[in-house]
Design a protein around this motif. Structure first.
Motif, PDB file in Angstrom:
ATOM      1  N   LYS A 117     -23.329 -26.227  30.888  1.00 27.90           N
ATOM      2  CA  LYS A 117     -24.217 -26.424  29.749  1.00 27.90           C
ATOM      3  C   LYS A 117     -25.137 -27.606  30.004  1.00 27.90           C
ATOM      4  O   LYS A 117     -24.740 -28.606  30.624  1.00 27.90           O
ATOM      5  CB  LYS A 117     -23.407 -26.712  28.481  1.00 27.90           C
ATOM      6  N   ASP A 132     -15.992 -25.036  24.896  1.00 30.85           N
ATOM      7  CA  ASP A 132     -17.290 -25.527  24.434  1.00 30.85           C
ATOM      8  C   ASP A 132     -17.087 -26.092  23.029  1.00 30.85           C
ATOM      9  O   ASP A 132     -15.949 -26.234  22.562  1.00 30.85           O
ATOM     10  CB  ASP A 132     -18.367 -24.430  24.474  1.00 30.85           C
ATOM     11  N   GLY A 240     -16.679 -32.149  25.918  1.00 26.27           N
ATOM     12  CA  GLY A 240     -17.221 -30.808  25.798  1.00 26.27           C
ATOM     13  C   GLY A 240     -16.366 -29.829  25.047  1.00 26.27           C
ATOM     14  O   GLY A 240     -16.618 -28.626  25.067  1.00 26.27           O
ATOM     15  N   ASN A 290     -25.633 -27.410  24.038  1.00 23.03           N
ATOM     16  CA  ASN A 290     -24.180 -27.433  23.790  1.00 23.03           C
ATOM     17  C   ASN A 290     -23.803 -27.420  22.312  1.00 23.03           C
ATOM     18  O   ASN A 290     -22.624 -27.274  21.981  1.00 23.03           O
ATOM     19  CB  ASN A 290     -23.506 -28.599  24.532  1.00 23.03           C
TER      20      ASN A 290
END
Length: 345
Positions: A117, A132, A240, A290
């Motif tokens: 990302k 994610d 993340g 993201n």
């Protein structure tokens, strides 16, 4: 399935990232850039010896050094099993998307099972497939009551999230506090978001910071500015989406049990998913960004976009929740949210 990048894959990703960074810096025209990008390109082309894989990872491994080195490879959340996330920093402009595409293809060819990302202005994030910013949201949707018990949640004077299931989730940089600059790592303490966020927490709402950045830096940037009485209402997800912690009474980060081992499996198990009164606030409406997975996870009607402007590449479905203003937009939204709850009470 673990949210961790295993040790065998780390060196491969370091090598791919180092090659991509050096290729960009060697071919870039410094005159087409400014600030830290221009300085990095000029520095590399004058003397590339400080840009070896070993040097780039060394900068990324040290929080203080990393702030002063915009070109680096960060290996985040390291444990005996591997790392929670890896980040290649130091490719600016349109070449970054191309570099990410090429590295993503190489990861597929090598069977690494990585998801890439774009983040910030020069970062490419590497996470295990399925990890994610949507992951902590889907995890909460499947285990909300258990998480509240673990974090010793206590209701406030206006909101009992055990009953209302109220959660505000938000990105960090550009949304809750300013993004990092060379020599500076802004925190909630100096952000206009601080007062309305604290008021929301004191009212009893649950807040979950969802950051693409290092979990130790992220935790400190948020929690150090909060009063102790609201610790029991705060979650921090970082790297993340690979790690989720709550704040104990001493202001320490405590991993939410089962997250690393169960989150990916739970995210795909719709039988346990329950609706939450939840919104997500972010500053990037691009489908490749993201924040986008988190917007999709809560639904576009529950998404708040605080980007400084609504760009053409943003998903039109986010237009209805567009506030703008970055930190001031987040402040404005939180004040409006809390006012509605107070009046409803």
């Amino acid at each position: 399935m673990l949210t961790i990048i295993d040790n065998k894959k780390i060196q491969t990703i370091v090598h791919l990232s180092g090659q991509a960074i050096r290729d960009f810096l060697s071919h870039a025209d410094a005159h087409q850039f400014k600030g830290e990008a221009k300085a990095a390109i000029t520095s590399f082309q004058a003397d590339p010896k400080d840009f070896s894989d070993d040097k780039l990872v060394a900068y990324g491994a040290d929080t203080v050094a990393a702030i002063d080195h915009p070109v680096r490879i960060e290996v985040r959340g390291v444990t005996k099993d591997g790392a929670a996330q890896m980040v290649a920093k130091g490719i600016w402009g349109p070449k970054r998307a191309q570099a990410a595409k090429e590295m993503s293809q190489k990861c597929k060819e090598l069977g690494l099972g990585m998801h890439l990302k774009l983040a910030g202005t020069s970062s490419i994030e590497f996470n295990v497939d399925g990890v994610d910013k949507s992951l902590p949201i889907r995890f909460l949707q499947g285990s909300f009551e258990d998480v509240l018990k673990e974090m010793h949640y206590q209701p406030g004077n206006k909101i009992d999230s055990r009953q209302s299931r109220t959660v505000i989730a938000a990105d960090g940089d550009g949304t809750i506090y300013d993004g990092p600059r060379v020599g500076s790592l802004p925190t909630l303490a100096e952000s206009p978001v601080k007062d309305p966020l604290c008021a929301y927490l004191q009212a009893g709402g649950v807040f979950m910071l969802v950051s693409g950045n290092d979990i130790n830096r992220t935790f400190k940037r948020l929690v150090d500015a909060l009063p102790k009485e609201v610790y029991c209402r705060v979650l921090v997800c970082a790297n993340g989406g690979a790690e989720l912690v709550y704040v104990n009474a001493k202001g320490q980060a405590v991993p939410v049990p089962g997250y690393r081992k169960q989150a990916l499996d739970l995210a795909h198990d719709k039988t346990h998913s329950q609706a939450l009164d939840m919104v997500y606030i972010g500053d990037d409406g691009a489908k490749e960004g993201n924040d986008y997975p988190a917007f999709k996870a809560v639904g576009f009607k529950h998404s708040v976009l605080v980007a400084s402007e609504f760009l053409t590449e943003y998903d039109p479905a986010l237009k209805s929740g567009y506030v703008g203003g970055l930190l001031q937009g987040t402040r404005k939204y939180l004040e409006h949210f809390l006012s509605d709850r107070m009046n409803a009470g």
